[in-house]
Design a protein around this motif. Sequence first.
Motif, PDB file in Angstrom:
ATOM      1  N   LYS A   1       0.834  -1.205   0.000  1.00  0.00           N
ATOM      2  CA  LYS A   1       0.000   0.000   0.000  1.00  0.00           C
ATOM      3  C   LYS A   1       0.874   1.262   0.000  1.00  0.00           C
ATOM      4  O   LYS A   1       1.878   1.318   0.689  1.00  0.00           O
ATOM      5  N   ILE A   2       0.444   2.253  -0.779  1.00  0.00           N
ATOM      6  CA  ILE A   2       1.180   3.522  -0.803  1.00  0.00           C
ATOM      7  C   ILE A   2       0.438   4.493   0.104  1.00  0.00           C
ATOM      8  O   ILE A   2      -0.583   5.062  -0.255  1.00  0.00           O
ATOM      9  N   THR A   3       0.946   4.607   1.336  1.00  0.00           N
ATOM     10  CA  THR A   3       0.280   5.467   2.332  1.00  0.00           C
ATOM     11  C   THR A   3       1.328   6.259   3.094  1.00  0.00           C
ATOM     12  O   THR A   3       2.500   5.885   3.129  1.00  0.00           O
ATOM     13  N   GLY A   4       0.912   7.335   3.727  1.00  0.00           N
ATOM     14  CA  GLY A   4       1.823   8.109   4.581  1.00  0.00           C
ATOM     15  C   GLY A   4       3.032   8.595   3.809  1.00  0.00           C
ATOM     16  O   GLY A   4       2.905   9.216   2.749  1.00  0.00           O
ATOM     17  N   THR A   5       4.222   8.257   4.321  1.00  0.00           N
ATOM     18  CA  THR A   5       5.455   8.747   3.690  1.00  0.00           C
ATOM     19  C   THR A   5       5.898   7.853   2.528  1.00  0.00           C
ATOM     20  O   THR A   5       6.903   8.146   1.874  1.00  0.00           O
ATOM     21  N   SER A   6       5.183   6.761   2.270  1.00  0.00           N
ATOM     22  CA  SER A   6       5.583   5.856   1.181  1.00  0.00           C
ATOM     23  C   SER A   6       5.210   6.460  -0.169  1.00  0.00           C
ATOM     24  O   SER A   6       4.109   6.958  -0.348  1.00  0.00           O
ATOM     25  N   THR A   7       6.143   6.378  -1.116  1.00  0.00           N
ATOM     26  CA  THR A   7       5.849   6.824  -2.480  1.00  0.00           C
ATOM     27  C   THR A   7       5.883   5.652  -3.450  1.00  0.00           C
ATOM     28  O   THR A   7       5.592   5.805  -4.613  1.00  0.00           O
ATOM     29  N   ARG A   8       6.261   4.457  -2.939  1.00  0.00           N
ATOM     30  CA  ARG A   8       6.269   3.266  -3.791  1.00  0.00           C
ATOM     31  C   ARG A   8       5.908   2.056  -2.937  1.00  0.00           C
ATOM     32  O   ARG A   8       6.073   2.086  -1.719  1.00  0.00           O
ATOM     33  N   PRO A   9       5.430   0.988  -3.562  1.00  0.00           N
ATOM     34  CA  PRO A   9       5.075  -0.219  -2.789  1.00  0.00           C
ATOM     35  C   PRO A   9       6.302  -0.790  -2.070  1.00  0.00           C
ATOM     36  O   PRO A   9       7.414  -0.711  -2.590  1.00  0.00           O
ATOM     37  N   PHE A  10       6.075  -1.369  -0.906  1.00  0.00           N
ATOM     38  CA  PHE A  10       7.129  -2.021  -0.119  1.00  0.00           C
ATOM     39  C   PHE A  10       8.304  -1.065   0.135  1.00  0.00           C
ATOM     40  O   PHE A  10       9.460  -1.471   0.096  1.00  0.00           O
ATOM     41  N   GLN A  11       7.996   0.180   0.405  1.00  0.00           N
ATOM     42  CA  GLN A  11       9.071   1.152   0.636  1.00  0.00           C
ATOM     43  C   GLN A  11       9.545   1.097   2.084  1.00  0.00           C
ATOM     44  O   GLN A  11       8.746   1.126   3.007  1.00  0.00           O
ATOM     45  N   LEU A  12      10.857   1.019   2.240  1.00  0.00           N
ATOM     46  CA  LEU A  12      11.440   1.021   3.583  1.00  0.00           C
ATOM     47  C   LEU A  12      11.583   2.461   4.059  1.00  0.00           C
ATOM     48  O   LEU A  12      12.184   3.290   3.371  1.00  0.00           O
ATOM     49  N   THR A  13      11.009   2.761   5.221  1.00  0.00           N
ATOM     50  CA  THR A  13      11.139   4.098   5.801  1.00  0.00           C
ATOM     51  C   THR A  13      11.695   3.982   7.217  1.00  0.00           C
ATOM     52  O   THR A  13      11.572   2.934   7.863  1.00  0.00           O
ATOM     53  N   VAL A  14      12.276   5.061   7.693  1.00  0.00           N
ATOM     54  CA  VAL A  14      12.816   5.076   9.057  1.00  0.00           C
ATOM     55  C   VAL A  14      11.687   4.851  10.061  1.00  0.00           C
ATOM     56  O   VAL A  14      11.880   4.172  11.083  1.00  0.00           O
ATOM     57  N   GLU A  15      10.493   5.380   9.766  1.00  0.00           N
ATOM     58  CA  GLU A  15       9.346   5.174  10.679  1.00  0.00           C
ATOM     59  C   GLU A  15       9.086   3.688  10.902  1.00  0.00           C
ATOM     60  O   GLU A  15       8.835   3.249  12.028  1.00  0.00           O
ATOM     61  N   LYS A  16       9.149   2.912   9.817  1.00  0.00           N
ATOM     62  CA  LYS A  16       8.885   1.469   9.934  1.00  0.00           C
ATOM     63  C   LYS A  16       9.997   0.776  10.735  1.00  0.00           C
ATOM     64  O   LYS A  16       9.732  -0.149  11.513  1.00  0.00           O
ATOM     65  N   LEU A  17      11.226   1.238  10.546  1.00  0.00           N
ATOM     66  CA  LEU A  17      12.342   0.684  11.332  1.00  0.00           C
ATOM     67  C   LEU A  17      12.183   1.030  12.814  1.00  0.00           C
ATOM     68  O   LEU A  17      12.378   0.172  13.687  1.00  0.00           O
ATOM     69  N   GLU A  18      11.822   2.289  13.094  1.00  0.00           N
ATOM     70  CA  GLU A  18      11.616   2.730  14.489  1.00  0.00           C
ATOM     71  C   GLU A  18      10.547   1.885  15.167  1.00  0.00           C
ATOM     72  O   GLU A  18      10.713   1.428  16.291  1.00  0.00           O
ATOM     73  N   LYS A  19       9.438   1.673  14.431  1.00  0.00           N
ATOM     74  CA  LYS A  19       8.315   0.917  15.020  1.00  0.00           C
ATOM     75  C   LYS A  19       8.751  -0.517  15.344  1.00  0.00           C
ATOM     76  O   LYS A  19       8.486  -1.021  16.440  1.00  0.00           O
ATOM     77  N   ALA A  20       9.436  -1.169  14.386  1.00  0.00           N
ATOM     78  CA  ALA A  20       9.867  -2.558  14.601  1.00  0.00           C
ATOM     79  C   ALA A  20      10.834  -2.645  15.772  1.00  0.00           C
ATOM     80  O   ALA A  20      10.763  -3.568  16.602  1.00  0.00           O
ATOM     81  N   LEU A  21      11.735  -1.671  15.871  1.00  0.00           N
ATOM     82  CA  LEU A  21      12.715  -1.671  16.962  1.00  0.00           C
ATOM     83  C   LEU A  21      12.028  -1.479  18.310  1.00  0.00           C
ATOM     84  O   LEU A  21      12.315  -2.201  19.277  1.00  0.00           O
ATOM     85  N   GLN A  22      11.101  -0.531  18.364  1.00  0.00           N
ATOM     86  CA  GLN A  22      10.385  -0.281  19.632  1.00  0.00           C
ATOM     87  C   GLN A  22       9.540  -1.488  20.033  1.00  0.00           C
ATOM     88  O   GLN A  22       9.506  -1.866  21.207  1.00  0.00           O
ATOM     89  N   ASP A  23       8.873  -2.119  19.047  1.00  0.00           N
ATOM     90  CA  ASP A  23       8.065  -3.314  19.342  1.00  0.00           C
ATOM     91  C   ASP A  23       8.942  -4.421  19.921  1.00  0.00           C
ATOM     92  O   ASP A  23       8.559  -5.105  20.878  1.00  0.00           O
ATOM     93  N   ALA A  24      10.124  -4.595  19.339  1.00  0.00           N
ATOM     94  CA  ALA A  24      11.041  -5.638  19.828  1.00  0.00           C
ATOM     95  C   ALA A  24      11.470  -5.328  21.254  1.00  0.00           C
ATOM     96  O   ALA A  24      11.488  -6.215  22.125  1.00  0.00           O
TER      97      ALA A  24
END
Length: 532
Positions: free
Chosen positions: A193-216
């Motif tokens: 899905k292209i939502t929020g800060t994503s401009t292409r499908p399956f885009q890696l963003t720092v937000e997604k990294l932050e979330k995964a790190l905090q969840d862990a």
Amino acid sequence: GGGGGGDLQEMRARSLMERRADMHGFSNPSDFQRSPYLSARGNIANIFRGSTEEGYKAYHADKYDEDKNPNGIINFGTSENKLCFDLMSKRLTQTDMNLMEPPLLQYPDWKGHMFLREEVARFLTYYCKAPAPLKAENVIVLNGCGSLFSALATVLCDPGEAVLIATPFYGGITQSVFLYGNVKLVYAYLDSKITGTSTRPFQLTVEKLEKALQDARTDGVTVRALILLNPQNPLGDIYSLSELRDYLEFAKRHELHVIVDEIYMLSVFDESATFQSVLGMDRLPDPQRTHVMWGISKDFAVSGIRFGTLYTENQDVANAVASLCYFHGVCGPVQHKVAQLLRDRGESVAPYWINQVYLRANHARLKAAHTYVTDELKTLGVPFLNRNAGFFVWIDFRKYLKTGTFEEEMLLWRRFLDNKVLLSCGKAFECSEPGWFRIIFADKTHRLQIGMQRIRKVLEEREQEILAEEKEQPCQSDQDGKADSTDEVIFVSRHQEPTCASSSNLGDLIGLLQQQMRSSDWLQKNTAEQFA
């Protein structure tokens, strides 16, 4: 042993495995009986192997051969470049390759012979466009990047700790970091899905990294490192300089090591795309925690020659990895051959044969094969990510799943296999959405043609079945599979779930035993100690 805790733990693990295996009909649960001849971790290694083999076992028992076995299985699953045997066999049999001197038959420095490390440093300086010459002392060579992932995980993490990676990703990394090091992976899930800060499908963003790190961290998991694949397997994405900088700055903020795998660096086959190596950056945010790997198996189409290299400025990391190189050394004569291959300076400073002969031909062949496969997909009206790097296309077969579950994805995968074409399903890459598949296109035209015919047959049959089912049970589905075509993605469908399909809980959908083992939950509950 003292008390029955271990037995109870193992019984739970067994019943979990049996439920998973049974649910998917993937393998007979009795295949996974604990061996009395193996240690606890030996049993886990054995199970890991058993859970990944179905497709490859079938392929090796029934390989396609134009003359001897024309109805055999076509392998679109293994990421190998089969387009350059003529060029590489000629180069590797030239007279300069056949030197034999005493040092090549004796124990080397475990980091690799200095003559090879010097060539690797020069080669990476040139192709990574390094701002200053890279140093041979920062180079280590070993027998492939799988060994390198294993060694790095072992020296950067303690057992039970974790490394962060974005999904979908090359699944072999799971085994590499777990089997020796007992290190697990924590996932930053990407989606189409292209939502929020994503401009292409399956885009890696720092937000997604932050979330995964905090969840862990919330789950009590210690994360020590981030793995970046650039170009990315299976997506084919190439990260821009600003994206790379963002990811590295994120890692620095959290004191994470970054392992950058650039194994497809010279397999960018379109002039419109530019690869940016981490080693080409003017300034690394955290040089002591940045470790770059590359090898020849992909870019030089020689996956049978086991050679990988690490570049790190951190001498503690280099020395710790070097002590493990004792188990992962490259034999002397091969070190000579690789040095000759990379040395190739021709008449000028630039590598003449590599640039003028090999890369020129390889890129043209990759581009032609990619065009053939993607044209076929367009004809079929199948959405896919349109990228210019690697040997693979990431394909959206979601419209061929009626209810959109991982069980259905597995059934479709098996149906391709029954029709004699081996693909990789999204679950093998920990994709969060059922229905995505990876296809390898770096193959000869006649095999691509036959493989694509077999895929077309399966998809057309599946389409007819879905139409027939929908006639029987009308369902308000808006799954038209057509979409706006953009530069980024050809035909990415505005995919909506059929409204009458109950959305199953993801916990019930985990595809294969190996994926079950990969989930951090499984590894947490089933460490070798507990399994014992």
